[in-house]
Scaffold this motif. Structure first.
Motif, PDB file in Angstrom:
ATOM      1  N   CYS A 126       0.851  -1.189   0.000  1.00 38.94           N
ATOM      2  CA  CYS A 126       0.000   0.000   0.000  1.00 38.94           C
ATOM      3  C   CYS A 126       0.887   1.240   0.000  1.00 38.94           C
ATOM      4  O   CYS A 126       1.937   1.264   0.642  1.00 38.94           O
ATOM      5  CB  CYS A 126      -0.905  -0.033   1.234  1.00 38.94           C
ATOM      6  N   SER A 162      -1.589  -5.202  -0.580  1.00 37.51           N
ATOM      7  CA  SER A 162      -2.961  -4.851  -0.917  1.00 37.51           C
ATOM      8  C   SER A 162      -3.261  -5.262  -2.357  1.00 37.51           C
ATOM      9  O   SER A 162      -2.391  -5.230  -3.216  1.00 37.51           O
ATOM     10  CB  SER A 162      -3.170  -3.347  -0.765  1.00 37.51           C
ATOM     11  N   SER A 197      -6.019  -3.809  -3.834  1.00 30.39           N
ATOM     12  CA  SER A 197      -6.839  -2.704  -4.327  1.00 30.39           C
ATOM     13  C   SER A 197      -5.948  -1.670  -4.997  1.00 30.39           C
ATOM     14  O   SER A 197      -4.895  -1.317  -4.478  1.00 30.39           O
ATOM     15  CB  SER A 197      -7.604  -2.043  -3.189  1.00 30.39           C
ATOM     16  N   TYR A 254      -1.322   1.373  -5.382  1.00 28.25           N
ATOM     17  CA  TYR A 254      -1.980   0.405  -4.515  1.00 28.25           C
ATOM     18  C   TYR A 254      -2.375   1.086  -3.209  1.00 28.25           C
ATOM     19  O   TYR A 254      -1.638   1.924  -2.682  1.00 28.25           O
ATOM     20  CB  TYR A 254      -1.043  -0.763  -4.215  1.00 28.25           C
ATOM     21  N   CYS A 280      -4.899   0.266   0.554  1.00 23.31           N
ATOM     22  CA  CYS A 280      -5.738  -0.655   1.334  1.00 23.31           C
ATOM     23  C   CYS A 280      -7.203  -0.227   1.255  1.00 23.31           C
ATOM     24  O   CYS A 280      -7.492   0.974   1.212  1.00 23.31           O
ATOM     25  CB  CYS A 280      -5.307  -0.667   2.791  1.00 23.31           C
TER      26      CYS A 280
END
Length: 188
Positions: free
Chosen positions: A20, A27, A29, A41, A43
């Motif tokens: 992240c 992470s 996401s 990236y 979290c």
């Protein structure tokens, strides 16, 4: 050079997880701009933080989702009502047929009917509970997909992109042989 402050949330595979940008935990996401110029990236917990970003919610989409949920609820209630009406009609027809056939055995019939009706009521209750569980929509609150970073974080992203671009230009210049001065050839 600058890119819009509109980021779309996307998920990547577990094998592609990277750290992240904020807390350095792995992470899956990713926030990416609409023109794919910037991505990082992050979290999912940071996406819920009001100090980091704000979700951009389309009012038309919210209205459409509410209308769709309402239509589904209306259809479900109509279906349940029709089933109940059919059941009532069926029971009335059965009563009429039994009354016509067995006028002589009225006492035996009433006893059987009472026990059957008690059993039917219990079955109806269990059926209705099962149907409610099966037909009740599992409404999961959809997370927003489009975000706008707070000004401080957005400026950091822009500054980081500029620094990367400057470093790239400097590397290219150093590869050029005319960048450095040549060694003097004449004596002073």
């Amino acid at each position: 050079m600058a890119f819009p402050n509109v980021y779309t949330h996307r998920k990547v595979a577990e094998t592609s997880a990277k750290s992240c940008e904020i807390c350095y935990r792995p992470s899956t996401s990713v926030l990416i701009t609409t023109d794919n110029k910037d991505w990082f990236y992050v979290c999912p917990s940071h996406l819920k933080d009001k100090g980091f970003c704000t979700p951009k919610i389309d009012p038309a989409e919210v209205e459409a989702r509410k209308k769709r949920e309402l239509d589904e609820e209306i259809a479900r209630v109509k279906k349940e009502y029709e089933e109940k009406q059919k059941k009532k009609k069926k029971e009335e027809d059965e009563k009429n047929e039994k009354d016509k056939k067995d006028n002589d055995k009225k006492d035996d019939k009433e006893k059987d009917k009472d026990t059957k009706s008690d059993d039917d009521k219990k079955e109806d209750k269990t059926d209705s509970v099962g149907k409610d569980d099966a037909t009740s929509p599992t409404v999961e609150e959809e997370e927003p997909r489009v975000f706008e970073l707070k000004n401080m974080f957005y400026q950091q992203r822009v500054q980081k992109k500029r620094q990367i671009e400057i470093a790239k230009r400097n590397r290219e210049r150093m590869q050029d042989p005319t960048f450095f001065p040549s060694v003097p050839r004449n004596l002073p």
